[in-house]
Design a protein around this motif. Sequence first.
Motif, short mmCIF file in Angstrom:
data_model
loop_
_atom_site.label_atom_id
_atom_site.label_comp_id
_atom_site.label_asym_id
_atom_site.label_seq_id
_atom_site.Cartn_x
_atom_site.Cartn_y
_atom_site.Cartn_z
N LEU A 117 2.12 9.95 -1.58
CA LEU A 117 2.71 9.49 -2.83
C LEU A 117 1.68 8.89 -3.79
CD1 LEU A 117 5.92 7.74 -1.42
CD2 LEU A 117 5.69 10.07 -2.30
N ARG A 118 0.44 8.79 -3.37
CA ARG A 118 -0.58 8.13 -4.20
C ARG A 118 -0.91 8.86 -5.50
NH1 ARG A 118 -4.60 6.03 0.70
NH2 ARG A 118 -3.09 4.52 1.53
N PRO A 119 -0.79 10.20 -5.56
CA PRO A 119 -1.02 10.87 -6.86
C PRO A 119 -0.06 10.40 -7.94
CG PRO A 119 -1.15 12.47 -5.08
CD PRO A 119 -0.65 11.18 -4.48
N TRP A 120 1.12 9.94 -7.56
CA TRP A 120 2.13 9.50 -8.54
C TRP A 120 2.13 7.98 -8.74
CZ3 TRP A 120 3.11 13.23 -4.83
CH2 TRP A 120 3.35 14.52 -5.32
N PHE A 121 1.93 7.22 -7.66
CA PHE A 121 2.07 5.76 -7.76
C PHE A 121 0.75 5.00 -7.61
CE2 PHE A 121 6.13 7.40 -6.20
CZ PHE A 121 7.02 6.82 -7.09
N GLY A 122 -0.32 5.70 -7.29
CA GLY A 122 -1.59 5.01 -7.09
C GLY A 122 -1.75 4.49 -5.66
N PHE A 123 -2.85 3.78 -5.42
CA PHE A 123 -3.15 3.29 -4.07
C PHE A 123 -2.20 2.16 -3.65
CE2 PHE A 123 -5.35 0.41 -1.15
CZ PHE A 123 -5.72 1.30 -0.14
N SER A 124 -1.84 1.32 -4.62
CA SER A 124 -0.97 0.17 -4.30
C SER A 124 0.02 -0.06 -5.44
CB SER A 124 -1.80 -1.09 -4.05
OG SER A 124 -2.53 -1.44 -5.22
N LEU A 125 1.04 -0.87 -5.13
CA LEU A 125 2.08 -1.15 -6.12
C LEU A 125 2.51 -2.61 -5.98
CD1 LEU A 125 4.07 0.00 -8.27
CD2 LEU A 125 5.66 0.43 -6.37
N ASP A 126 2.56 -3.31 -7.10
CA ASP A 126 3.00 -4.70 -7.11
C ASP A 126 4.52 -4.74 -7.33
OD1 ASP A 126 3.37 -7.39 -7.30
OD2 ASP A 126 1.86 -7.74 -8.86
N ILE A 170 0.85 -1.18 0.00
CA ILE A 170 0.00 0.00 0.00
C ILE A 170 0.89 1.24 0.00
CG2 ILE A 170 -1.84 1.24 1.19
CD1 ILE A 170 -2.62 -1.50 0.08
N ILE A 171 0.61 2.17 -0.89
CA ILE A 171 1.41 3.39 -1.02
C ILE A 171 0.96 4.43 0.01
CG2 ILE A 171 2.09 5.25 -2.59
CD1 ILE A 171 3.14 2.51 -3.39
N ALA A 176 1.16 5.99 11.59
CA ALA A 176 0.73 5.22 10.42
C ALA A 176 -0.64 5.68 9.93
CB ALA A 176 0.72 3.73 10.75
N SER A 177 -1.50 6.11 10.86
CA SER A 177 -2.84 6.53 10.47
C SER A 177 -2.81 7.81 9.62
CB SER A 177 -3.69 6.77 11.72
OG SER A 177 -3.14 7.81 12.51
N ILE A 178 -1.70 8.56 9.71
CA ILE A 178 -1.57 9.77 8.91
C ILE A 178 -1.28 9.43 7.45
CG2 ILE A 178 -0.23 11.88 8.58
CD1 ILE A 178 0.33 11.87 11.58
N PHE A 179 -0.49 8.37 7.25
CA PHE A 179 -0.03 8.01 5.91
C PHE A 179 -0.82 6.86 5.27
CE2 PHE A 179 3.58 9.95 8.05
CZ PHE A 179 3.92 10.94 7.13
N TYR A 180 -1.55 6.09 6.10
CA TYR A 180 -2.28 4.95 5.57
C TYR A 180 -3.73 4.98 6.07
CZ TYR A 180 2.35 3.09 4.46
OH TYR A 180 3.62 2.92 3.99
N ASP A 181 -4.58 4.28 5.36
CA ASP A 181 -5.98 4.17 5.78
C ASP A 181 -6.12 3.07 6.81
OD1 ASP A 181 -6.78 4.71 2.36
OD2 ASP A 181 -6.87 6.17 3.98
N VAL A 182 -5.73 3.33 8.03
CA VAL A 182 -5.81 2.34 9.10
C VAL A 182 -6.72 2.85 10.20
CG1 VAL A 182 -3.53 1.40 8.62
CG2 VAL A 182 -3.75 3.26 10.24
#
Length: 407
Positions: free
Chosen positions: A157-166, A152-153, A401-407
């Motif tokens: 950084l999600r505007p550039w890489f999206g929500f997730s990256l494989d 999970i991004i 982590a809650s600031i940077f991720y949807d947790v």
Amino acid sequence: MMNAENDTWKMLFPVCINAVLSAIAYVSTVRLIPRIKSTFVAANLYGIDMSKRSSEKVPEAIGVVTGCLFLITMFIFIPIPFTDCIIRNENFPHDKFVEFLAALLSICCMLFLGFADDVLNLRWRHKLLLPTIASLPLLMVYYVNFNSTIIIIPKPLRPWFGFSLDLWIFYYVYMGMLAVFCTNAINILAGINGLEVGQSLIIATSILIFNIVELYSSQWKAHQFSIYFMLPYIATSLALFKFNWYPSQVFVGDTFCYLSGMTFAVVGILGHFSKTTLLFFIPQIINFLYSIPQLFHLVSCPRHRLPKYNKETDKLEPSVTIFHKSELNALGRLLTWILKTFKLVKWQEDEKGIIICNNLTLINFILIHAGPMREPTLTSILLIIQVISSMLAFIIRYPLASIFYDV
């Protein structure tokens, strides 16, 4: 209601049995170590404590004893998590069973390789290669059972890489490097009584607390799996700590460092919290980064970088390395300039270009800033740093982590 009660039973019953076995393992370890010490000395597996006035022979590689008792406890425990499926004649979870065995295989391999290192005194390139090989069963099981390589991004950084990256195969490279780092990071932050076992106990306890906090989450099975390993590991290590604390009656050897690192890597990878596991290694990461110029031989690196013992004061002082400035290449000069600029090293250079510099370890760093001190005091300071780092890790893992991720 019945389903909830049944899930609670499945969650807590194996953990309680594991806790009982761990208590037995602790008592067994405490009783076994004093009886087996002389056997190691007779087999020439001993060392001389360079931080003591006496030249008494101290048994070396006792980590193999605690490692064996840890593995015996886990072997006895193997059928317990699957008892409910056997009794109810339900579908047997072969994937979980293979996962359990692969974890034990990797730890067992690392215990063997660590003991081989203590006996044969292997070179550093072997120390990097062996954990990689020992982690292969672990990575294969991860591939067969999960094969999840998506991360999970962070929100910024999600505007550039999206929500997730494989990450594809690079995620497996990362997990292999995690095993290498965990096994060697403890090994290079070592050399004084109680430090290897003490830092490992704090890391293991931090992982256990994290598992307990997450035990009632949707991923409770992964954290239950981790608890199975942490409880007997903590029990046997606590018994070893009793004999390794100052003045040390035994030396743990590289065997214990390898066993500890692989155990942490196993629960981190198969428990799906490898990034959180790394957070508990903050002092080890700092020590590794500080040691890079010597580890990669950009700066002269002696065989041992232990602090120097002063017999007159009974205190430890920073150990040094001596070399000529012509030995530094461009990268070496850059790194040493950074260290000198930020006053991270004690640096002396004469008109002939002879340089005297402290060995680049966190242990020596504390000594050059806090001054000479007795060994138990130095160990206590390092362990306090480890505890504070674990508290910081929990802050990073939850509030930040809650600031940077949807947790």
